[in-house]
Design a protein around this motif. Structure first.
Motif, PDB file in Angstrom:
ATOM      1  N   ILE A 143     -70.608 -19.602 -76.578  1.00 14.84           N
ATOM      2  CA  ILE A 143     -70.322 -21.033 -76.688  1.00 14.84           C
ATOM      3  C   ILE A 143     -68.808 -21.216 -76.522  1.00 14.84           C
ATOM      4  O   ILE A 143     -68.011 -20.594 -77.214  1.00 14.84           O
ATOM      5  CB  ILE A 143     -70.788 -21.596 -78.057  1.00 14.84           C
ATOM      6  N   HIS A 144     -68.435 -22.053 -75.584  1.00 16.30           N
ATOM      7  CA  HIS A 144     -67.032 -22.357 -75.313  1.00 16.30           C
ATOM      8  C   HIS A 144     -66.629 -23.607 -76.087  1.00 16.30           C
ATOM      9  O   HIS A 144     -67.472 -24.376 -76.519  1.00 16.30           O
ATOM     10  CB  HIS A 144     -66.829 -22.593 -73.807  1.00 16.30           C
ATOM     11  N   THR A 145     -65.323 -23.809 -76.213  1.00 18.33           N
ATOM     12  CA  THR A 145     -64.825 -24.993 -76.896  1.00 18.33           C
ATOM     13  C   THR A 145     -63.589 -25.533 -76.182  1.00 18.33           C
ATOM     14  O   THR A 145     -62.880 -24.781 -75.519  1.00 18.33           O
ATOM     15  CB  THR A 145     -64.500 -24.710 -78.380  1.00 18.33           C
ATOM     16  N   THR A 146     -63.351 -26.827 -76.350  1.00 16.15           N
ATOM     17  CA  THR A 146     -62.153 -27.472 -75.817  1.00 16.15           C
ATOM     18  C   THR A 146     -61.235 -27.880 -76.960  1.00 16.15           C
ATOM     19  O   THR A 146     -60.214 -28.508 -76.729  1.00 16.15           O
ATOM     20  CB  THR A 146     -62.516 -28.733 -74.999  1.00 16.15           C
ATOM     21  N   ASN A 147     -61.618 -27.550 -78.171  1.00 18.84           N
ATOM     22  CA  ASN A 147     -60.873 -27.991 -79.348  1.00 18.84           C
ATOM     23  C   ASN A 147     -59.549 -27.258 -79.490  1.00 18.84           C
ATOM     24  O   ASN A 147     -59.453 -26.056 -79.222  1.00 18.84           O
ATOM     25  CB  ASN A 147     -61.692 -27.766 -80.618  1.00 18.84           C
ATOM     26  N   LYS A 204     -75.774 -27.435 -76.357  1.00 16.79           N
ATOM     27  CA  LYS A 204     -75.704 -25.975 -76.210  1.00 16.79           C
ATOM     28  C   LYS A 204     -75.492 -25.597 -74.747  1.00 16.79           C
ATOM     29  O   LYS A 204     -74.656 -24.749 -74.426  1.00 16.79           O
ATOM     30  CB  LYS A 204     -76.983 -25.319 -76.730  1.00 16.79           C
ATOM     31  N   ALA A 205     -76.246 -26.213 -73.863  1.00 20.79           N
ATOM     32  CA  ALA A 205     -76.125 -25.921 -72.431  1.00 20.79           C
ATOM     33  C   ALA A 205     -74.755 -26.350 -71.902  1.00 20.79           C
ATOM     34  O   ALA A 205     -74.121 -25.634 -71.114  1.00 20.79           O
ATOM     35  CB  ALA A 205     -77.235 -26.620 -71.653  1.00 20.79           C
ATOM     36  N   PHE A 206     -74.280 -27.507 -72.339  1.00 19.98           N
ATOM     37  CA  PHE A 206     -72.989 -28.038 -71.890  1.00 19.98           C
ATOM     38  C   PHE A 206     -71.851 -27.082 -72.238  1.00 19.98           C
ATOM     39  O   PHE A 206     -70.999 -26.781 -71.400  1.00 19.98           O
ATOM     40  CB  PHE A 206     -72.762 -29.404 -72.543  1.00 19.98           C
ATOM     41  N   PHE A 207     -71.842 -26.568 -73.460  1.00 17.24           N
ATOM     42  CA  PHE A 207     -70.762 -25.684 -73.894  1.00 17.24           C
ATOM     43  C   PHE A 207     -71.045 -24.203 -73.627  1.00 17.24           C
ATOM     44  O   PHE A 207     -70.259 -23.345 -74.010  1.00 17.24           O
ATOM     45  CB  PHE A 207     -70.415 -25.931 -75.365  1.00 17.24           C
ATOM     46  N   SER A 208     -72.160 -23.896 -72.952  1.00 15.07           N
ATOM     47  CA  SER A 208     -72.394 -22.509 -72.545  1.00 15.07           C
ATOM     48  C   SER A 208     -71.492 -22.160 -71.362  1.00 15.07           C
ATOM     49  O   SER A 208     -71.285 -20.997 -71.048  1.00 15.07           O
ATOM     50  CB  SER A 208     -73.869 -22.283 -72.183  1.00 15.07           C
ATOM     51  N   LYS A 209     -70.949 -23.192 -70.715  1.00 14.33           N
ATOM     52  CA  LYS A 209     -69.974 -23.015 -69.641  1.00 14.33           C
ATOM     53  C   LYS A 209     -68.653 -23.605 -70.132  1.00 14.33           C
ATOM     54  O   LYS A 209     -68.641 -24.528 -70.928  1.00 14.33           O
ATOM     55  CB  LYS A 209     -70.409 -23.763 -68.374  1.00 14.33           C
ATOM     56  N   GLY A 210     -67.557 -23.076 -69.629  1.00 10.87           N
ATOM     57  CA  GLY A 210     -66.251 -23.639 -69.981  1.00 10.87           C
ATOM     58  C   GLY A 210     -66.147 -25.070 -69.473  1.00 10.87           C
ATOM     59  O   GLY A 210     -66.650 -25.399 -68.402  1.00 10.87           O
TER      60      GLY A 210
END
Length: 137
Positions: A3-7, A77-83
């Motif tokens: 799981i990627h994050t932009t935070n 989940k799918a959205f943040f599975s990619k950067g």
């Protein structure tokens, strides 16, 4: 699944060097369609330090895809599975003159580049200060 994050935490994102805005501008709505910038602006401006960058970016995605309440958890989940691009690539920081501050909990607020608060955050030695991405290469 990773799981990627932009935070960010304790970070201030300045407007882009090539931003045409000299002050924070309210992003326009095109016809009946809210733009990415207008959705982000409304959500963060009305709720300072309530949402993380991830919350806002996913909300924009979900609203534009017209997802139902039942689809949200799996879609996130799918959205943040990619950067994903962070607020350094947001039209608020690139085009409309808004700086983005992330507090210690990663919650965000925006400040117009003409404000005293923007200048304080930009010069705060306790924050990591980043520039928004330029529009032109």
């Amino acid at each position: 699944m990773k799981i990627h994050t932009t935070n960010y935490e304790n970070t201030f994102i300045e407007i882009a060097d090539d931003s045409p805005a000299s002050a924070g501008e309210v992003p326009p709505i095109k016809g009946d369609t809210k733009t990415v910038a207008s959705i982000q602006f409304d959500m963060v401006r009305k709720n300072p330090y309530k949402f993380t960058s991830d919350d806002v970016l996913f909300h924009v995605f979900a609203e534009r895809k017209d997802l139902t309440e039942n689809e949200l958890e799996e879609a996130r989940k799918a959205f943040f599975s990619k950067g994903q691009a962070c607020f350094r690539a947001s039209p608020l920081t690139k085009r409309y003159g808004w700086g983005v501050h992330s507090n210690a909990e990663g919650k965000i607020a925006i400040y117009g580049s003409e404000t005293e608060e923007y200048q304080k955050l930009k010069n705060d030695k306790n924050l990591k200060v980043l520039k928004a991405m330029k529009s032109a290469r």
